[in-house]
Enzyme design. Structure first.
Site, PDB file in Angstrom:
ATOM      1  N   ASN A 146      -0.338   5.940  -5.930  1.00  0.00           N
ATOM      2  CA  ASN A 146      -0.686   7.367  -5.209  1.00  0.00           C
ATOM      3  C   ASN A 146       0.576   8.614  -5.258  1.00  0.00           C
ATOM      4  O   ASN A 146       0.647   9.250  -4.587  1.00  0.00           O
ATOM      5  CB  ASN A 146      -0.548   6.850  -3.577  1.00  0.00           C
ATOM      6  N   GLU A 154      17.302   8.017   2.394  1.00  0.00           N
ATOM      7  CA  GLU A 154      16.875   8.152   0.933  1.00  0.00           C
ATOM      8  C   GLU A 154      17.522   9.103   0.095  1.00  0.00           C
ATOM      9  O   GLU A 154      17.810   9.050  -1.016  1.00  0.00           O
ATOM     10  CB  GLU A 154      15.263   8.432   1.152  1.00  0.00           C
ATOM     11  N   PHE A 189       2.602  -6.858  -0.875  1.00  0.00           N
ATOM     12  CA  PHE A 189       2.735  -5.767  -1.848  1.00  0.00           C
ATOM     13  C   PHE A 189       3.971  -5.574  -2.294  1.00  0.00           C
ATOM     14  O   PHE A 189       4.077  -4.816  -3.405  1.00  0.00           O
ATOM     15  CB  PHE A 189       1.896  -4.401  -1.488  1.00  0.00           C
ATOM     16  N   TYR A 199      12.971   0.413  -0.787  1.00  0.00           N
ATOM     17  CA  TYR A 199      11.837  -0.022   0.001  1.00  0.00           C
ATOM     18  C   TYR A 199      12.393  -1.367   0.780  1.00  0.00           C
ATOM     19  O   TYR A 199      11.360  -1.824   1.090  1.00  0.00           O
ATOM     20  CB  TYR A 199      10.762  -0.446  -1.062  1.00  0.00           C
ATOM     21  N   LYS A 208       6.217   9.423  -8.441  1.00  0.00           N
ATOM     22  CA  LYS A 208       6.243   8.176  -8.994  1.00  0.00           C
ATOM     23  C   LYS A 208       5.847   7.895 -10.366  1.00  0.00           C
ATOM     24  O   LYS A 208       5.487   8.839 -11.128  1.00  0.00           O
ATOM     25  CB  LYS A 208       5.114   7.156  -7.732  1.00  0.00           C
ATOM     26  N   ARG A 262       4.965  15.331   4.198  1.00  0.00           N
ATOM     27  CA  ARG A 262       3.906  14.167   4.348  1.00  0.00           C
ATOM     28  C   ARG A 262       2.488  14.738   4.505  1.00  0.00           C
ATOM     29  O   ARG A 262       1.658  13.882   3.702  1.00  0.00           O
ATOM     30  CB  ARG A 262       4.354  13.378   5.658  1.00  0.00           C
ATOM     31  N   HIS A 310       6.038   9.827  -3.397  1.00  0.00           N
ATOM     32  CA  HIS A 310       6.878   9.383  -2.034  1.00  0.00           C
ATOM     33  C   HIS A 310       7.487  10.242  -1.216  1.00  0.00           C
ATOM     34  O   HIS A 310       8.037  11.000  -1.884  1.00  0.00           O
ATOM     35  CB  HIS A 310       7.925   8.285  -2.257  1.00  0.00           C
ATOM     36  N   ARG A 346      -2.525  13.144  -2.771  1.00  0.00           N
ATOM     37  CA  ARG A 346      -2.878  11.763  -2.950  1.00  0.00           C
ATOM     38  C   ARG A 346      -4.582  11.702  -3.093  1.00  0.00           C
ATOM     39  O   ARG A 346      -4.782  10.945  -3.919  1.00  0.00           O
ATOM     40  CB  ARG A 346      -2.439  10.951  -1.723  1.00  0.00           C
ATOM     41  N   THR A 368      -1.449   7.371   2.943  1.00  0.00           N
ATOM     42  CA  THR A 368      -1.047   6.576   1.863  1.00  0.00           C
ATOM     43  C   THR A 368      -2.222   6.135   0.849  1.00  0.00           C
ATOM     44  O   THR A 368      -1.851   6.007  -0.417  1.00  0.00           O
ATOM     45  CB  THR A 368      -0.378   5.002   2.517  1.00  0.00           C
TER      46      THR A 368
HETATM   47  O1  CDP Z   1       4.258   6.062   0.988  1.00  0.00           O
HETATM   48  P1  CDP Z   1       3.943   5.658   2.341  1.00  0.00           P
HETATM   49  O2  CDP Z   1       5.144   6.022   3.454  1.00  0.00           O
HETATM   50  O3  CDP Z   1       2.605   6.769   2.785  1.00  0.00           O
HETATM   51  O4  CDP Z   1       3.389   4.391   2.725  1.00  0.00           O
HETATM   52  P2  CDP Z   1       3.903   3.116   3.304  1.00  0.00           P
HETATM   53  O5  CDP Z   1       3.371   2.399   3.984  1.00  0.00           O
HETATM   54  O6  CDP Z   1       5.606   3.197   3.546  1.00  0.00           O
HETATM   55  O7  CDP Z   1       4.198   2.132   1.863  1.00  0.00           O
HETATM   56  C1  CDP Z   1       5.079   2.519   0.642  1.00  0.00           C
HETATM   57  C2  CDP Z   1       4.428   2.579  -0.513  1.00  0.00           C
HETATM   58  O8  CDP Z   1       3.693   1.068  -0.904  1.00  0.00           O
HETATM   59  C3  CDP Z   1       2.902   3.186  -0.500  1.00  0.00           C
HETATM   60  O9  CDP Z   1       3.144   4.537  -0.977  1.00  0.00           O
HETATM   61  C4  CDP Z   1       2.230   2.491  -1.752  1.00  0.00           C
HETATM   62  O10 CDP Z   1       2.650   2.619  -3.055  1.00  0.00           O
HETATM   63  C5  CDP Z   1       2.729   1.091  -1.593  1.00  0.00           C
HETATM   64  N1  CDP Z   1       1.866   0.134  -0.854  1.00  0.00           N
HETATM   65  C6  CDP Z   1       0.895  -0.563  -1.787  1.00  0.00           C
HETATM   66  O11 CDP Z   1       1.008  -0.697  -2.799  1.00  0.00           O
HETATM   67  N2  CDP Z   1      -0.019  -1.407  -1.049  1.00  0.00           N
HETATM   68  C7  CDP Z   1      -0.401  -1.432   0.483  1.00  0.00           C
HETATM   69  N3  CDP Z   1      -1.167  -2.208   1.012  1.00  0.00           N
HETATM   70  C8  CDP Z   1       0.691  -0.757   1.060  1.00  0.00           C
HETATM   71  C9  CDP Z   1       1.667   0.083   0.508  1.00  0.00           C
HETATM   72 MG    MG Z   2       6.865   5.131   3.759  1.00  0.00          MG
END
Ligand code: CDP
Ligand code: MG
Length: 138
Positions: free
Chosen positions: A112, A126, A57, A49, A9, A85, A115, A102, A91
């Site tokens: 973080n 994707e 968010f 997304y 990112k 993962r 992705h 992370r 996350t």
């Molecule tokens: O990236 P990951 O699949 O682990 O998490 P996700 O639940 O799919 O969320 C996607 C992205 O949204 C995260 O990697 C964060 O960068 C962002 N996010 C955020 O900014 N604030 C949150 N409370 C949850 C997610």
């Molecule tokens: Mg995700």
């Protein structure tokens, strides 16, 4: 052979972490089959997304992911989706296990560093959003 989509990112690119991210995946024995640096458009960000549309968010995440260049990649190998993962970690960097990308490099839940696709269906979707078939090498 299983494939997944991985992206460094804008925070990771800006902080010079591209090599470290790639190195951790290479050391695990996976093979990179595509890579490109790009600035994500609003439209592509919204599609990528889409599952998060409407969440609190979402808007801030879209402006962050389009704020600077990212490095998009496709990686291949047995179990690569789940392995990446695990190498990424949870996350929220504060909750991620020590030794994960992370935990070691992330600075907040929104910044973080990486992705990675979370399922075979997400990986296929994707990969196709970011790459043409002809860009995936053997
Ligand atoms: O990236 P990951 O699949 O682990 O998490 P996700 O639940 O799919 O969320 C996607 C992205 O949204 C995260 O990697 C964060 O960068 C962002 N996010 C955020 O900014 N604030 C949150 N409370 C949850 C997610
Ligand atoms: Mg995700």
């Amino acid at each position: 052979m299983e494939r997944t989509f991985l992206m460094v990112k804008p925070d990771g690119v800006e902080r010079g972490l591209i090599g470290e991210v790639i190195s951790r995946i290479e050391k695990k024995g996976f093979r990179m089959v595509a890579i490109k640096m790009l600035r994500i458009s609003e439209e592509l960000a919204g599609e990528h997304y889409a599952e998060h549309a409407g969440k609190p968010f979402f808007d801030e995440m879209l402006s962050f992911i389009t704020s600077g260049p990212v490095v998009a990649m496709v990686w291949e190998g047995p179990g690569v989706i789940q392995s990446i993962r695990e190498i990424m970690g949870a996350t929220d960097p504060a909750r991620a296990e020590p030794g994960t990308i992370r935990r070691d490099m992330g600075t907040s839940i929104s910044r973080n560093v990486v992705h990675g696709s979370d399922s075979p269906a997400a990986a296929e979707r994707e990969i196709n959003l970011f790459f043409k078939d002809s860009e995936l090498l053997d």
